[in-house]
Design a protein around this motif. Structure first.
Motif, short mmCIF file in Angstrom:
data_model
loop_
_atom_site.label_atom_id
_atom_site.label_comp_id
_atom_site.label_asym_id
_atom_site.label_seq_id
_atom_site.Cartn_x
_atom_site.Cartn_y
_atom_site.Cartn_z
N ILE A 60 21.13 22.53 -52.01
CA ILE A 60 20.96 23.87 -51.46
C ILE A 60 21.22 24.92 -52.54
O ILE A 60 20.47 25.89 -52.69
N TYR A 61 22.29 24.72 -53.29
CA TYR A 61 22.63 25.63 -54.38
C TYR A 61 21.49 25.71 -55.40
O TYR A 61 21.08 26.80 -55.82
N THR A 62 20.94 24.55 -55.78
CA THR A 62 19.86 24.50 -56.77
C THR A 62 18.60 25.19 -56.25
O THR A 62 17.93 25.93 -56.99
N ALA A 63 18.30 24.96 -54.97
CA ALA A 63 17.10 25.59 -54.39
C ALA A 63 17.21 27.11 -54.41
O ALA A 63 16.24 27.81 -54.76
N ILE A 64 18.37 27.64 -54.06
CA ILE A 64 18.55 29.09 -54.05
C ILE A 64 18.58 29.65 -55.47
O ILE A 64 17.99 30.69 -55.77
N ALA A 65 19.26 28.94 -56.38
CA ALA A 65 19.40 29.41 -57.76
C ALA A 65 18.07 29.47 -58.49
O ALA A 65 17.90 30.27 -59.41
N THR A 66 17.12 28.63 -58.11
CA THR A 66 15.85 28.55 -58.84
C THR A 66 14.67 29.16 -58.07
O THR A 66 13.54 29.11 -58.54
N ILE A 67 14.94 29.74 -56.92
CA ILE A 67 13.85 30.19 -56.05
C ILE A 67 12.99 31.26 -56.71
O ILE A 67 11.77 31.30 -56.53
N THR A 68 13.60 32.15 -57.49
CA THR A 68 12.83 33.24 -58.09
C THR A 68 11.93 32.76 -59.22
O THR A 68 10.99 33.48 -59.61
N VAL A 69 12.18 31.58 -59.75
CA VAL A 69 11.31 31.00 -60.78
C VAL A 69 10.25 30.11 -60.14
O VAL A 69 9.09 30.09 -60.55
N VAL A 70 10.65 29.37 -59.10
CA VAL A 70 9.73 28.42 -58.47
C VAL A 70 8.68 29.13 -57.63
O VAL A 70 7.49 28.76 -57.67
N VAL A 71 9.07 30.15 -56.88
CA VAL A 71 8.13 30.81 -55.96
C VAL A 71 6.92 31.42 -56.68
O VAL A 71 5.78 31.23 -56.23
N PRO A 72 7.07 32.14 -57.80
CA PRO A 72 5.88 32.66 -58.49
C PRO A 72 4.92 31.56 -58.95
O PRO A 72 3.70 31.74 -58.91
#
Length: 221
Positions: A160-172
């Motif tokens: 969960i931590y990893t998903a939130i921490a990387t969301i701004t890079v993964v989503v684009p």
């Protein structure tokens, strides 16, 4: 588990709000034939976040075992908090003055021609070597390593931590894969704004998270 995830939120949000990786992935998405390199960079980012938090959690568990472990964890949080505030002050003092353009890192200027494998390595290294990025990962690892929850719950918290921490890079990257060139009109102004106000954004993020960590550290005494 909810308490653990809540305690990890400041570190996860700090990483997610870090402008540098987002600027890098936007440059890749907006470059010609940027699909492969943007995917590689996002994968490297995810692996870097995972590797940092797992390694530090394992080490922190050993350090904080036995009596006084909670006190050691509080000291570590306090140290990280002070370090973040110090970095925030450094960034705000080094911000461009007036109409001066911010200096672009050399590695970022080479992103347009970077092959996917090197982009993956760059995404990983930006996460595990950059001090501002690394401190968030170290702090999250300390939180997880000092927890007494079962391994399965800890693993879920890490994901969960990893998903939130990387969301701004993964989503684009995901948006680019599904929408193609249509996202460029949206992402270009975002990239320009982030480059312009990079120092101010990162200083604000570091200061807020640093103060939160100092508070948690003091509460542990």
């Amino acid at each position: 588990m909810l308490e653990l995830v809540a305690e990890l939120m400041p570190q996860a949000i700090g990483l997610a709000a870090s402008p540098l990786p987002l600027i890098a992935v936007l440059l890749m998405v907006l470059s010609p034939n940027g699909r492969g390199r943007s995917i590689g960079f996002a994968m490297g980012r995810v692996l870097g976040v995972l590797a940092t938090v797992i390694a530090v959690a394992a080490l922190s568990e050993l350090v904080t075992q036995g009596s006084g472990g909670s006190r050691i964890g509080a000291v570590i949080r306090l140290v990280f908090g002070v370090a973040l505030v110090f970095l925030a002050l450094t960034k705000i003092r080094s911000r461009p003055r007036g109409s001066a353009e911010p200096k672009t890192p050399g590695w970022m200027q080479a992103l347009d021609d970077m092959p996917p494998a090197k982009a993956l390595r760059t995404g990983f290294l930006v996460t595990v070597i950059n001090p501002k990025e690394l401190i968030f990962g170290l702090a999250a690892g300390v939180v997880i390593g000092s927890s007494t929850l079962p391994p399965g719950v800890l693993a879920a918290a890490v994901l969960i931590y990893t998903a939130i921490a990387t969301i701004t890079v993964v989503v684009p990257v995901v948006a680019y894969l599904f929408l193609g060139a249509r996202v460029r009109g949206v992402l270009e102004p975002v990239r320009t704004w982030l480059v312009r106000y990079y120092n101010i954004i990162i200083a604000a993020v570091l200061a807020i998270i640093g103060v939160v960590m100092i508070g948690k550290g003091l509460a542990g005494f």
